[in-house]
Design an enzyme around this catalytic site. Structure first.
Site, PDB file in Angstrom:
ATOM      1  N   ASP A 126      -8.703   9.360  12.060  1.00 48.17           N
ATOM      2  CA  ASP A 126      -8.653   9.064  10.626  1.00 48.17           C
ATOM      3  C   ASP A 126      -9.259   7.684  10.395  1.00 48.17           C
ATOM      4  O   ASP A 126      -8.709   6.856   9.668  1.00 48.17           O
ATOM      5  CB  ASP A 126      -7.208   9.120  10.112  1.00 48.17           C
ATOM      6  CG  ASP A 126      -7.138   9.157   8.570  1.00 48.17           C
ATOM      7  OD1 ASP A 126      -8.160   9.520   7.944  1.00 48.17           O
ATOM      8  OD2 ASP A 126      -6.078   8.828   8.014  1.00 48.17           O
ATOM      9  N   ALA A 136       0.843  -1.202   0.000  1.00 44.60           N
ATOM     10  CA  ALA A 136       0.000   0.000   0.000  1.00 44.60           C
ATOM     11  C   ALA A 136       0.871   1.242   0.000  1.00 44.60           C
ATOM     12  O   ALA A 136       1.994   1.226   0.493  1.00 44.60           O
ATOM     13  CB  ALA A 136      -0.920   0.001   1.228  1.00 44.60           C
ATOM     14  N   ARG A 137       0.328   2.317  -0.554  1.00 46.13           N
ATOM     15  CA  ARG A 137       0.977   3.625  -0.500  1.00 46.13           C
ATOM     16  C   ARG A 137      -0.028   4.630   0.027  1.00 46.13           C
ATOM     17  O   ARG A 137      -1.230   4.500  -0.194  1.00 46.13           O
ATOM     18  CB  ARG A 137       1.439   4.074  -1.888  1.00 46.13           C
ATOM     19  CG  ARG A 137       2.626   3.291  -2.449  1.00 46.13           C
ATOM     20  CD  ARG A 137       3.105   3.909  -3.744  1.00 46.13           C
ATOM     21  NE  ARG A 137       4.162   3.140  -4.371  1.00 46.13           N
ATOM     22  CZ  ARG A 137       5.449   3.266  -4.070  1.00 46.13           C
ATOM     23  NH1 ARG A 137       5.817   4.131  -3.145  1.00 46.13           N
ATOM     24  NH2 ARG A 137       6.366   2.535  -4.692  1.00 46.13           N
ATOM     25  N   GLY A 138       0.458   5.658   0.711  1.00 49.38           N
ATOM     26  CA  GLY A 138      -0.433   6.678   1.245  1.00 49.38           C
ATOM     27  C   GLY A 138       0.327   7.938   1.584  1.00 49.38           C
ATOM     28  O   GLY A 138       1.497   8.092   1.212  1.00 49.38           O
ATOM     29  N   GLY A 196       3.765   7.331   3.246  1.00 44.52           N
ATOM     30  CA  GLY A 196       4.852   6.598   2.610  1.00 44.52           C
ATOM     31  C   GLY A 196       4.343   5.286   2.050  1.00 44.52           C
ATOM     32  O   GLY A 196       3.352   5.269   1.328  1.00 44.52           O
TER      33      GLY A 196
END
Length: 341
Positions: free
Chosen positions: A169, A45-47, A50
């Site tokens: 979040d 995963a990316r976000g 990072g």
């Protein structure tokens, strides 16, 4: 002989003294737990933070979130949450440790946690539809994790006091699924800890993911209290329940493609202004389809969603109440849990 005796006595007196300071002071304690033999395998995963890697550590697979040195506050914040008493919980992502690799601006900050092959709830729902019994299991364990996070646990002779924590979040991307579809909550980079008698600290109210922001967050009108921040999480929880319902086989008729909350209203990349117009001014919420109401469980879940995302923050349900409602539905519909619907 006299000279030897004098030299020997002088030397022994030095070793018998208690030094007032170490000749080579030790460096301050490092937040890392030593460099582990970890082999990065692939990015999962990316976000904004990072990237999250699937990695091998000894005989187990682990997840490694790699942040840049600019994201050090988030890295430190997550450690603080994971290291709180009572955080070793079935429905909270398992913490293994942290490391700093490299030097200066090229340094990488690693957060090492348990790895779950099924990934996030968001990714799972994109690729799969779920039965009613699966929905109940996911929703119940998710609400249980959120309740544990929000809960204030008094100190005992064995365990220290656990303060209440607001996630800030909460979304389907931050709910991970174990192999049996038990949910666990992760990503505490924006979380707030509420120590009794202390203010919330220097925090900015308008944080999180836009489409999951409660009306009061979008308006910038948050009451900076513990309960206010917990209710913001519960608004987002209602949206995640909607995502689950949208991919459940208990509804009549065809099941559409997976969509994020408000995707049909504001698209995939809404601006803050788009969300303000939709949620605050028009007071829109994701559509509760008529086909859901014909199933007693989904119908009751619709009521729970509406009470979670109520415009009035004080009217929203708590995580413990959501958990109890879902458990109640599970008991009422027990005979039908293994049916195709």
């Amino acid at each position: 002989m006299v000279l030897y005796w004098y030299y020997h006595r002088h030397k022994m007196s030095y070793f018998n003294e208690v030094p007032t300071m170490e000749p080579h002071p030790l460096p301050p304690p490092s937040p890392t737990l030593g460099t582990r033999p970890i082999q990065l395998i692939e990015i999962k995963a990316r976000g904004r933070f990072g990237a999250v890697w699937k990695a091998q550590y000894k005989n187990e697979l682990v997840a490694v979130k790699i942040l840049s040195i600019q994201d050090k506050p988030s890295w430190l914040a997550e450690q603080e949450i994971f290291k709180l008493p009572h955080m070793n919980h079935e429905n909270i992502l398992r913490y293994i440790g942290v490391e700093k690799r490299g030097e200066n601006l090229q340094a990488e900050l690693w957060l090492i946690t348990g790895f779950h092959e099924k990934g996030s709830l968001c990714d799972y729902l994109k690729a799969n539809i779920i039965t009613w019994s699966q929905l109940v299991h996911i929703a119940h364990s998710m609400a249980r994790g959120l309740m544990h996070l929000h809960e204030e646990i008094p100190a005992t002779k064995v365990e220290m006091y656990k303060p209440a924590v607001a996630h800030r979040d909460f979304k389907s991307k931050n709910v991970l699924l174990k192999s049996d579809l038990t949910a666990c909550i992760g990503d505490f980079g924006l979380a707030l800890v509420f120590q009794p008698g202390k203010p919330c600290g220097d925090t900015h109210g308008q944080v999180g993911t836009r489409r999951y922001m409660a009306p009061e967050v979008l308006e910038g009108a948050i009451n900076f209290s513990r309960d206010a921040f917990l209710r913001i999480d519960m608004y987002a929880c209602g949206l995640v329940l909607w995502e689950l319902a949208s991919r459940c086989t208990a509804q009549e008729g065809p099941i559409g493609e997976y969509q994020l909350p408000f995707e049909s209203e504001v698209g995939q990349h809404p601006s803050l202004e788009d969300m303000q117009e939709c949620v605050v001014h028009k007071k829109l919420r994701p559509e509760l389809r008529s086909t859901w109401k014909s199933h007693p469980g989904l119908g009751a879940l619709c009521d729970t969603m509406e009470e979670c995302w109520d415009h009035d923050a004080e009217a929203r349900l708590s995580a413990s109440c959501v958990m109890e409602r879902i458990a109640c539905q599970s008991r009422l519909l027990q005979p039908s849990l293994h049916s195709p619907a």
